[in-house]
Design a protein around this motif. Structure first.
Motif: not given
Lengths: 421, 421
Positions: B144, B148-150
């Motif tokens: 991550i 906050g994104r993959i």
């Protein structure tokens, strides 16, 4: 500038060609100045592929709760892929867009993995992104459970995701794009007189969904009703620059001229069991239906009638066709305990229902139904009613004919019907 | 009870049959009393399928950074599916197991989507779960990002996930299961005298990985070296109840008897460019290599030699075969600026390297190489060296022969070599 939620199901995003068509619908709303969130399902076939992998991996089945957590983690990946692909396509059209997984919003559910219920949606971040002109592409069907793991809402859950999100962001409208262009007065495959309905109430739609009409999931309609979210059903196969008006599902107060009967809804997935000569004593019926409930067999229309023998009664009920063998086997094994004489079952039955809010205030709706069927020589085996619905169980061979004559009898064929909605 | 990290790549989890075989390896370690984490890649072919979908959706390509965020969200789903499936299979064998996605650990990376670097792994929750006897099945290749994104770690990133996790949980060992049963003294397809190496140092392995040996990703070896994680390379195609010993990659201090040369490593993916008669003035070479660097063309062995004409020099360099056309086109377009007379290129070359920690303390390793090749009539076109490696560029047709004679010349064929490791 209103907030709008759009939802596209599996056949609408089946491949990249279809996803590009979806993008055309989305850009139309964005260009009109709306703040848009788009909820997507997995590409058609993908969920089945993943479920099949889970089944293979899960043999022999362990405890269901442990399974469902991993099932959710696996199956939710389908929506994750679609949301990313649509975001890429929108970016290529020059729009700002990003995917949102359930845990990123977060869309919080309870811990009932595999069939979780939505507990809370934090609209802060996603609402702000929408208002900043970034299209929010939301992976439907999924959320995050209190255990910190991915949860899924059960089959068709993307409808529920969309309506819940619409409620959370106070959307002006939730548009559900599907493979039909709206809700019809009856199944158009049964009569050419079927008409698209312009507006229908939540209550009527809920009855239809409960009867197995495939347009919307029951839970999504319940949620729309609870939060007063106007839901529109539209076709994603219409031309994106000129989509049809679809059907608006809304509060009954927003429907100026209410029909007495709105739809005639057939349900062919019915079977009936008749238990002959049950001793007419307190607790006998309870023991039958307890046994069925414990085996997770849903039953519907129940009728108890006097048997020819004094002191005995006959009990009939209906269930889904797929459950009938299990129901019969179970009752036979319980025969010594229940003490009935014989058992009959019949798959060749269908349920035909008329639904209409107007029934609340108009008498004679049931009488019209019974008279119409009697005149055409159609025998009614069983009846059940709710405040806005009358259902009859009849021979399946007569069901299509019954639908046509009832559709006409309630004036749904009439040309002035279209005008009145 | 030691903590152990195991890693299985795409071919090891290609289908459910292979995933069941993996489960057998895992249960063996658990039954031995270890606390186990398992890092898995996507099922073979799945990452390619997802990348293909991204490419299709991403045409024409938008800004790369925006793309990569969605690319990561899409492609990371492959590992998500495998981790869930292996967890289900382990549960069915009666073990407690759960999947961990990157964000759930969390495995934090930087924001360089598509090729992120690991910043920090919080081992608290996963370490505790492992010690409580729950097998942690970790989706490799993903983390991550601060947004906050993959994020994903780039191709082969699951090796890096595994080594980093092993470092974070202070694992006694990181076992990398792959489709070969260890690291060899040379490619076994080139000579039947190739031998599996019992122990090899991080430094040597790093040189091999940099040379394109496919066993481990360069970054995973760097990380193992930095955190002193003992890494073992094993075959997942061995019988799970009696796997081979594999190759241990460890600190040089843990290798009692160090070979002077450990491996002879060929690299056929080489091509050479010779620029003839470049004016021998300051800045000319710089302008050539700046242009190549800006075009993202990696260059390797560089040689500058005097030209026949006074005041001019010839410059040769090697690059990967796939980059040679671009390099030639680029240099031709820059010819007026650089001012060279002619350009030659040759794909029919190969690099053969000998690698060994012992070179640090032993003289004569290079002399042996040059003498051996000279005796066999193999012409050396180019030479480059590091502290523990000597590479020569030769005609590709002679490369296999060169590997065999060097393998013998450094005593790697000798029967006592196996004993000494």
């Amino acid at each position: 500038m209103a907030r709008i939620v759009m939802k596209f199901g599996g056949t609408s995003v089946a491949n990249l060609e279809r996803i590009r068509a979806v993008a055309a619908f989305v850009r139309r709303e964005v260009d009109a100045g709306h703040s848009v969130a788009v909820v997507v399902s997995a590409m058609a076939g993908e969920t089945n592929r993943l479920v099949e992998l889970c089944k293979e991996a899960g043999e022999p089945a362990p405890a269901l709760d442990a399974r469902n957590v991993e099932y959710d983690a696996i199956v939710a990946s389908g929506e994750q892929v679609t949301s990313g692909l649509l975001a890429l396509v929108m970016q290529n059209l020059g729009y700002r867009a990003r995917s949102w997984h359930g845990w990123q919003i977060p869309l919080k559910t309870d811990n009932a993995h595999g069939k979780a219920r939505i507990a809370e949606i934090d609209e802060t971040a996603i609402g702000e992104a929408m208002d900043n002109g970034e299209i929010a592409i939301v992976a439907g069907f999924q959320g995050i459970a209190p255990d910190g793991r991915i949860s899924t809402l059960g089959r068709g859950g993307s409808d529920t995701s969309a309506v819940a999100l619409a409620a959370a962001v106070s959307a002006a409208r939730c548009d559900i794009y599907t493979d039909v262009d709206g809700v019809y007065t009856t199944d158009p495959r049964l009569t050419k007189h079927a008409r698209r309905i312009s507006k229908i109430s939540y209550e009527e739609m809920l009855e239809m969904a409960s009867l197995g009409a495939k347009v919307l999931q029951t839970r999504s309609v319940e949620m729309a009703m609870a939060f007063k979210v106007p839901v529109r059903v539209l076709s994603s196969f219409d031309p994106p620059d000129a989509p049809g008006p679809g059907t608006l599902i809304c509060d009954e107060d927003d429907i100026v001229e209410q029909n007495i009967v709105s739809t005639v809804t057939p349900d062919f997935d019915e079977a009936t069991v008749t238990i002959l000569a049950v001793p007419d004593e307190p607790g006998r019926a309870a023991s039958i239906f307890n046994a069925l409930a414990e085996a997770n067999i849903n039953i519907d229309m129940i009728v108890q009638s006097a048997s020819r023998e004094t002191g005995f009664a006959n009990i009939s009920f209906t269930t889904k066709e797929g459950d009938i063998e299990r129901a019969v086997d179970l009752l036979k094994s319980e025969q010594p305990k229940i003490g009935f004489k014989a058992l009959q079952s019949d798959k060749n039955v269908a349920k035909v229902s008329v639904i209409g809010l107007g029934m609340k205030s108009h008498a004679g709706v049931a009488a019209t139904m019974f008279r119409t069927l009697a005149e055409k020589g159609i025998n009614i085996q069983n009846i059940s009613t709710s405040e806005i619905k009358i259902s009859v169980l009849i021979n399946a061979d007569a069901a299509e004919y019954a639908v046509r004559v009832l559709h006409e009898a309630y004036g749904l064929d009439a040309p002035n019907h279209a005008a009145q909605n």
